[in-house]
Design an enzyme around this catalytic site. Sequence first.
Site, PDB file in Angstrom:
ATOM      1  CD  GLU A 132      -2.908  -1.222   2.290  1.00 48.40           C
ATOM      2  OE1 GLU A 132      -3.889  -1.988   2.218  1.00 48.40           O
ATOM      3  OE2 GLU A 132      -2.596  -0.594   3.328  1.00 48.40           O
ATOM      4  CG  HIS A 165      -8.460   0.188   3.610  1.00 52.36           C
ATOM      5  ND1 HIS A 165      -7.575   0.984   2.912  1.00 52.36           N
ATOM      6  CD2 HIS A 165      -7.707  -0.614   4.392  1.00 52.36           C
ATOM      7  CE1 HIS A 165      -6.346   0.675   3.271  1.00 52.36           C
ATOM      8  NE2 HIS A 165      -6.391  -0.290   4.164  1.00 52.36           N
TER       9      HIS A 165
END
Length: 211
Positions: A132, A165
């Site tokens: 990420e 997310h």
Amino acid sequence: MSLKKNVVATLSTYLIIFLFPALLNLFFHLGSQIYWIQTVDYIIGALVLTYFYWRTRERPALEQKKVASRQIIGLGLLGVVAALIAQFVANLIDLFLFHSIPSSANTTTILTIIKSYPFYILATVIAAPIMEELVFRRTIFGSLVPFTGQVGAALIASVMFAMAHSDGHLLVYTAIGLVFCYLYQKTGRIQTSILSHMLMNAMVIGISLWR
């Protein structure tokens, strides 16, 4: 590898790694085996993206500054505190303005998985933060800075990080993403935000499991 090739390779590889377990499960109905596959998948993804990073000799403008290792580690440690504060403040805003539930569905799901499959912690504490940060901070944020400026690039990259997310806490993950963007641009080293991200995930999971 040129910087442009690195951007394309990083984003396309991350997309494949991100979607692969879900697509595989769609066709083969893996059951609990999906957690093994996702863990291995994320570890491979982290290794591949790290390989792309080290193979790229050309560095973005944000990484041109010189910085001592102690500054990377020091800001990485302070970044954990900053990220947790940002998360707390964003949760309060979410609660009072939007009446959202404070608990994160994403975190709850991860904790449930780890309790039954402890090896999954490798995916959440090590592999996912590496991927990420290389994707949302170094690649997306770093690539957009010349076009939108640091503030615009940080906002875009952080919103995309939050959307990835997908648990409804857009403001919370955006706030965390902004902290990580700041850490990266402050030192010019992605290792700073990776360290903070890993430690934050480890602390949140560790404290939650301890209860």
